[in-house]
Design a protein around this motif. Structure first.
Motif, PDB file in Angstrom:
ATOM      1  N   ASN A  77       0.835  -1.205   0.000  1.00  0.00           N
ATOM      2  CA  ASN A  77       0.000   0.000   0.000  1.00  0.00           C
ATOM      3  C   ASN A  77       0.867   1.252   0.000  1.00  0.00           C
ATOM      4  N   LEU A  78       0.419   2.263  -0.706  1.00  0.00           N
ATOM      5  CA  LEU A  78       1.006   3.598  -0.624  1.00  0.00           C
ATOM      6  C   LEU A  78       0.007   4.483   0.092  1.00  0.00           C
ATOM      7  N   LEU A  79       0.313   4.845   1.337  1.00  0.00           N
ATOM      8  CA  LEU A  79      -0.613   5.620   2.159  1.00  0.00           C
ATOM      9  C   LEU A  79      -0.593   7.092   1.761  1.00  0.00           C
ATOM     10  N   GLY A  80      -1.613   7.812   2.200  1.00  0.00           N
ATOM     11  CA  GLY A  80      -1.721   9.236   1.899  1.00  0.00           C
ATOM     12  C   GLY A  80      -0.624  10.073   2.514  1.00  0.00           C
ATOM     13  N   THR A  81       0.112   9.516   3.483  1.00  0.00           N
ATOM     14  CA  THR A  81       1.249  10.215   4.094  1.00  0.00           C
ATOM     15  C   THR A  81       2.529  10.055   3.285  1.00  0.00           C
ATOM     16  N   GLY A  82       2.488   9.177   2.251  1.00  0.00           N
ATOM     17  CA  GLY A  82       3.694   8.880   1.498  1.00  0.00           C
ATOM     18  C   GLY A  82       4.441   7.671   2.035  1.00  0.00           C
ATOM     19  N   ASN A  83       3.891   7.048   3.076  1.00  0.00           N
ATOM     20  CA  ASN A  83       4.515   5.857   3.660  1.00  0.00           C
ATOM     21  C   ASN A  83       4.158   4.640   2.811  1.00  0.00           C
ATOM     22  N   LEU A  84       5.164   3.934   2.342  1.00  0.00           N
ATOM     23  CA  LEU A  84       4.986   2.720   1.562  1.00  0.00           C
ATOM     24  C   LEU A  84       5.003   1.544   2.533  1.00  0.00           C
ATOM     25  N   VAL A  85       3.912   0.761   2.584  1.00  0.00           N
ATOM     26  CA  VAL A  85       3.787  -0.269   3.615  1.00  0.00           C
ATOM     27  C   VAL A  85       3.409  -1.612   3.005  1.00  0.00           C
ATOM     28  N   LEU A  86       3.869  -2.678   3.648  1.00  0.00           N
ATOM     29  CA  LEU A  86       3.424  -4.043   3.369  1.00  0.00           C
ATOM     30  C   LEU A  86       2.536  -4.474   4.527  1.00  0.00           C
ATOM     31  N   VAL A  87       1.309  -4.913   4.223  1.00  0.00           N
ATOM     32  CA  VAL A  87       0.341  -5.249   5.271  1.00  0.00           C
ATOM     33  C   VAL A  87      -0.189  -6.666   5.062  1.00  0.00           C
ATOM     34  N   ASP A  88      -0.701  -7.243   6.173  1.00  0.00           N
ATOM     35  CA  ASP A  88      -1.306  -8.566   6.090  1.00  0.00           C
ATOM     36  C   ASP A  88      -2.817  -8.437   5.900  1.00  0.00           C
ATOM     37  N   ALA A  89      -3.560  -9.544   6.033  1.00  0.00           N
ATOM     38  CA  ALA A  89      -5.009  -9.536   5.812  1.00  0.00           C
ATOM     39  C   ALA A  89      -5.745  -8.677   6.825  1.00  0.00           C
ATOM     40  N   MET A  90      -5.140  -8.432   7.996  1.00  0.00           N
ATOM     41  CA  MET A  90      -5.744  -7.606   9.043  1.00  0.00           C
ATOM     42  C   MET A  90      -5.272  -6.161   8.966  1.00  0.00           C
ATOM     43  N   ASN A  91      -4.609  -5.802   7.890  1.00  0.00           N
ATOM     44  CA  ASN A  91      -4.052  -4.457   7.687  1.00  0.00           C
ATOM     45  C   ASN A  91      -2.978  -4.094   8.710  1.00  0.00           C
TER      46      ASN A  91
END
Length: 466
Positions: free
Chosen positions: A134-148
């Motif tokens: 995911n690319l969040l609105g803050t600019g943080n690029l994150v890898l998340v699981d099924a529970m976010n």
């Protein structure tokens, strides 16, 4: 240098629109030119945030860029045309044939390339249940699981930019790298201050510091960039200091300059359609650590004057030279420059020593090229603190200060026509004039210099593939 740019919106080609996430099993590649093309940039934009913020939105991309006769492959995050994060910031991944981004079925995000699909970078999240990027609105690029739940995030691996809402702790730092140099800058959080540093090999010199007034014996734990200031917090999560922006517009990011090492706050100017600085830690160029070349002095008019080294009988050798690597009192001597100092600081090499002892400490140290003696009293012959330097940079002209003595190490030789023991002392006082131009110093010995020539190469076509 001509710039060759090829940009693709892969998300638009695949879906007709760009989303802010990528799911496991995703893979995309960029072809790399078969021969080197100086200035080449190829970029494929993959994900994008919604247009619900002030100024440009964030976009994620894989990039191929020409660098040092090779091609780099990286995963990048942009805000407008500003690169705010890159997987290749600290360590470049050089490859041939292709640059591939893959989010594997095992949940690891990786970059690979070459004919054998060699992995050059990875997030290291295999087996942790990662489902999407995911690319969040803050600019943080994150890898998340099924529970976010976040399993990896780019905010934990800062580059030279800190975004709004991002925190920086004492375990992380901002870093930047001047081009064609082995030196580097850093912005660091210490227990009692925040500071800017210049790194040269194993040596570390500060050139700007900020100490909160409300420490109360507690350590600084982290800093956070808000819409109008850089906030400083202690280990009780209480704000103990802040550096405010000089403009009312909301801040978007803080940056440590690659070329200057200056720390700046930036907002987006809608009128000008670009980011502009609203605060600079250092307001004059002479306070910058690399304002001038080696053995250069930044004058009152913010122009550089070189300490031009001359070999007696052989004429002029160089304007500004690289550091003179000599040691021992038989081969070198200290030249004192009055009316100058260095913006670089480190822990004192020795305390409660005289200027002469400080000079000898540098002469006997093969890595030392300059020294600064700071007397405890307004008398240069009184004891004080001795600072030694592995580089002659950050030197600037100041009003005469009887407590400070800045000295550079220079070659020692034979004075033609004079007795070699009586004419030269261990250090030679020299007053730097206020006139801009070249500062000429008559020095025994000599220095060399070299010229680097750049060669242009032809370019070839390239493309992309899904």
């Amino acid at each position: 240098m001509k710039i060759y740019e090829l940009f693709f919106l892969i998300c638009w080609l695949a879906h007709g629109y760009c989303t802010s996430d990528i799911h496991i099993g995703y893979q995309v590649s960029l072809a790399i030119p078969t021969s080197y093309c100086e200035g080449f940039i190829g970029r494929a934009f993959l994900i994008e945030t919604d247009h619900n913020q002030i100024g440009p939105n964030f976009r994620g991309a894989i990039s191929v860029e020409a660098n040092n006769d090779k091609y780099t492959c990286s995963l990048d995050v942009f805000m407008g045309n500003v690169k705010v994060w890159s997987s290749g910031h600290l360590s470049q991944f050089y490859t041939i044939d292709k640059c591939t981004l893959e989010l594997t079925q095992y949940g690891d995000l990786l970059l690979k390339g070459g004919l054998d699909d060699r992995v050059g970078w990875k997030a290291g999240t295999s087996g942790q249940g990662v489902k999407r990027l995911n690319l969040l609105g803050t600019g943080n690029l994150v890898l998340v699981d099924a529970m976010n739940l976040i399993k990896w995030q780019s905010f934990n691996f800062p580059t030279n930019i800190m975004l709004w809402g991002q925190r920086l702790s004492s375990r992380t730092r901002l870093t930047s790298f001047p081009s064609n140099s082995s030196l580097s800058y850093s912005f660091e959080i210490q227990y009692d201050k925040i500071a800017l540093y210049l790194y040269s090999g194993k040596s570390k010199y500060s050139y700007w510091e900020y100490t909160p007034l409300e420490l109360d014996g507690l350590n600084i734990t982290y800093v956070e960039l808000t819409s109008n200031a850089l906030e400083i917090f202690n280990n009780e999560n209480r704000r103990i200091g802040r550096i405010t922006s000089d403009k009312p517009e909301p801040l978007r990011f803080l940056a440590l300059g690659n070329s200057t090492g200056n720390l700046g706050f930036y907002y987006y100017s809608s009128d000008k359609g670009k980011f502009e600085a609203s605060y600079q830690a250092l307001n004059t160029s002479c306070d910058l650590p690399l304002a001038c070349k080696p053995y250069g002095i930044c004058t009152f008019s913010e122009k550089c004057s070189c300490i031009r080294l001359i070999k007696r009988g052989d004429g002029l050798l160089s304007d500004c030279t690289e550091n003179v690597r000599i040691c021992g009192r038989n081969d070198s001597q200290m030249l004192e420059l009055q009316g100058v100092t260095s913006v670089l600081r480190s822990n004192p090499y020795k305390v409660n020593v005289t200027k002469e002892i400080c000079a000898n400490l540098c002469l006997d140290n093969c890595t030392c090229v300059a020294a600064l003696h700071s007397s405890y009293e307004n008398d240069p012959v009184k004891p004080g603190e001795c600072y030694v330097y592995g580089l002659a940079r950050g030197v600037k002209q100041i009003e005469r200060d009887g407590r400070l003595s800045y000295m550079v190490k220079v070659p020692k030789g034979t004075d033609q026509g004079h007795d070699k023991h009586s004419h030269w002392k261990k250090w030679i006082p020299f007053v730097v004039g206020v006139v801009d131009g070249v500062v000429l110093l008559l020095v025994l010995g000599g220095v060399g210099y070299y010229v680097i020539r750049k060669r242009r190469k032809s370019c070839v076509d390239t493309g992309h593939s899904n």
